[in-house]
Design a protein around this motif. Sequence first.
Motif, PDB file in Angstrom:
ATOM      1  N   ILE A  49       1.721  15.252   2.686  1.00 34.96           N
ATOM      2  CA  ILE A  49       0.762  14.159   2.874  1.00 34.96           C
ATOM      3  C   ILE A  49       1.199  13.263   4.013  1.00 34.96           C
ATOM      4  N   ALA A  50       2.487  12.954   4.069  1.00 33.86           N
ATOM      5  CA  ALA A  50       2.991  12.056   5.106  1.00 33.86           C
ATOM      6  C   ALA A  50       2.661  12.579   6.495  1.00 33.86           C
ATOM      7  N   PHE A  51       2.922  13.853   6.730  1.00 31.87           N
ATOM      8  CA  PHE A  51       2.683  14.391   8.060  1.00 31.87           C
ATOM      9  C   PHE A  51       1.194  14.668   8.301  1.00 31.87           C
ATOM     10  N   ASN A 101       6.478   6.097   3.193  1.00 35.02           N
ATOM     11  CA  ASN A 101       6.771   5.351   1.972  1.00 35.02           C
ATOM     12  C   ASN A 101       6.694   3.844   2.203  1.00 35.02           C
ATOM     13  N   ASP A 102       7.307   3.391   3.304  1.00 31.10           N
ATOM     14  CA  ASP A 102       7.325   1.958   3.591  1.00 31.10           C
ATOM     15  C   ASP A 102       5.915   1.422   3.818  1.00 31.10           C
ATOM     16  N   PRO A 121       4.002   5.588  -3.225  1.00 34.90           N
ATOM     17  CA  PRO A 121       3.065   6.716  -3.226  1.00 34.90           C
ATOM     18  C   PRO A 121       2.935   7.383  -4.595  1.00 34.90           C
ATOM     19  N   SER A 122       4.057   7.563  -5.301  1.00 34.41           N
ATOM     20  CA  SER A 122       3.972   8.186  -6.627  1.00 34.41           C
ATOM     21  C   SER A 122       3.234   7.285  -7.611  1.00 34.41           C
ATOM     22  N   GLY A 123       3.408   5.973  -7.471  1.00 29.79           N
ATOM     23  CA  GLY A 123       2.673   5.048  -8.324  1.00 29.79           C
ATOM     24  C   GLY A 123       1.184   5.052  -8.015  1.00 29.79           C
ATOM     25  N   LEU A 124       0.853   5.198  -6.736  1.00 32.85           N
ATOM     26  CA  LEU A 124      -0.547   5.277  -6.328  1.00 32.85           C
ATOM     27  C   LEU A 124      -1.200   6.492  -6.946  1.00 32.85           C
ATOM     28  N   ARG A 125      -0.481   7.614  -6.966  1.00 35.06           N
ATOM     29  CA  ARG A 125      -1.036   8.831  -7.557  1.00 35.06           C
ATOM     30  C   ARG A 125      -1.141   8.711  -9.072  1.00 35.06           C
TER      31      ARG A 125
END
Length: 501
Positions: free
Chosen positions: A159-161, A172-173, A183-187
């Motif tokens: 996802i990042a790239f 992440n920042d 990101p994991s909390g968003l998911r």
Amino acid sequence: MRTGTQLDREHCVRAAQSKDARFDGWFFTAVLTTGIYCRPSCPAVPPKAENMAFYPSAAACQQAGFRACKRCRPDASPGSPEWNRRADLVARAMRLIADGVVDREGVAGLATRLGYSTRQVQRELLAELGAGPLALARAQRAQTARLLVETTQLPMTEIAFAAGFSSIRTFNDTVREVFAVSPSGLRARTRVPGNPAGGTPATPGTLSLRLPFRAPLNPHNLFGHLAATAVPGVEEWHDGAYRRTLRLPYGHAIAALSPRPDHIACRLTLGDLRDLSVAISRCRRLLDLDADPVAVDARLRADPLLAPLVDRAPGRRVPRTVDEAEFAVRAVLGQQVSTAAARTHAARLVTAHGKPLDDPEGGLTHLFPSPEALAGADPGTLAMPRARRTTFTTLVRGLAEGQLHLGIGADWAEARTRLLGLPGFGPWTAGVIAMRALGDPDAFLPTDLGVRRAAKKLGLPATPAALTARSEGWRPWRAYAVQYLWATDNHPINFLPTYEG
């Protein structure tokens, strides 16, 4: 809402307190006491006026240290209609940033495309939007990242790239800073019963999302036009959706777009996920979703002869394009022939010169051929009169060699002048390209047969010169006036019988 390049605080406060969705994307409300920023229509209780600050872009809010509201998701609001209405440096820059130019070519590449120095581009964007090109591109990457986190089960590294970040740490920042959650909390917060977000798509690389718009939106002329003029193999109306192939910076894609009462359902099948934000931007542009229909219709309604048309079916959009060069070629193929004949000519070119692709979900077979591919075609194989053949070959050569620029960052006046200098290009062809490819909202077609026929029926002047003079009162929205005039005809472009809404 803006006075010059400054936000009018009184009007912003009034819009935020009344939760007026018409201004979503025009500006953003930052709440000083909570440190969040919202769209004007946020359903939360509005703060006191003295606790509001207003910014012209999400990027400016983020730079000032505010995080996005989890309830109204201001980063997902419709874009400002300013960038599609204007032809100045800032508007051209914003269109190019939305198309991912900064991510692919950097600020220097953006400046080169615009024909200005990097310092001047930076200065102009900061003055009007409170953020420079890097910050604006970063805000767009954050929105793309959120979409991928919430709608796929892709690993965070991918996802990042795919979203355009150069490293996992930056990804992440940024997510933590913009959304105040990892990101994991968003998911995790999307995984609730009945919510398909985060599920595995039926087809790899396929994403389903909602494209917002400002109401009202009349889908009939918009989707009717796209369906009636669809080039076989490249476009189709299938199972309640307009589907077409897209050539994108990193690969190809198939987009399926369906009208809904409060959004456009968008299903994207991407060959490369890095193309997601560009694909969304081009679909929004195709459907003119960032328009301001209230402003458009108010201006046209002021003409007593147009007012009944507007009142009968408000919210008409200008059907545009996902590929400016493609549309220019199709405009030439459509000169002085029927819609059916133009589709036949285009389909032959597609079969002969387009790049094949697979479509497991429908009948799409090719990408529309690039100018470079068409420039290499044997003119003798083109089934068209000699004069139009010359027009065609001159156009595709100019596009392929970079002598003619019709992209979203093009200077509208310069492009029109260059088009009119080509053999076989008259006011109608240049005008329709300006309207649908360049995106000029004031492009007008006084010589168009359908426009003249509608004008006569309504009691408007029917000669091009007199109609042009009358149309001065419709500025700067004459391209929308054309849509209302065309809608008086019983042509397939104006109807979409399968739509229910």
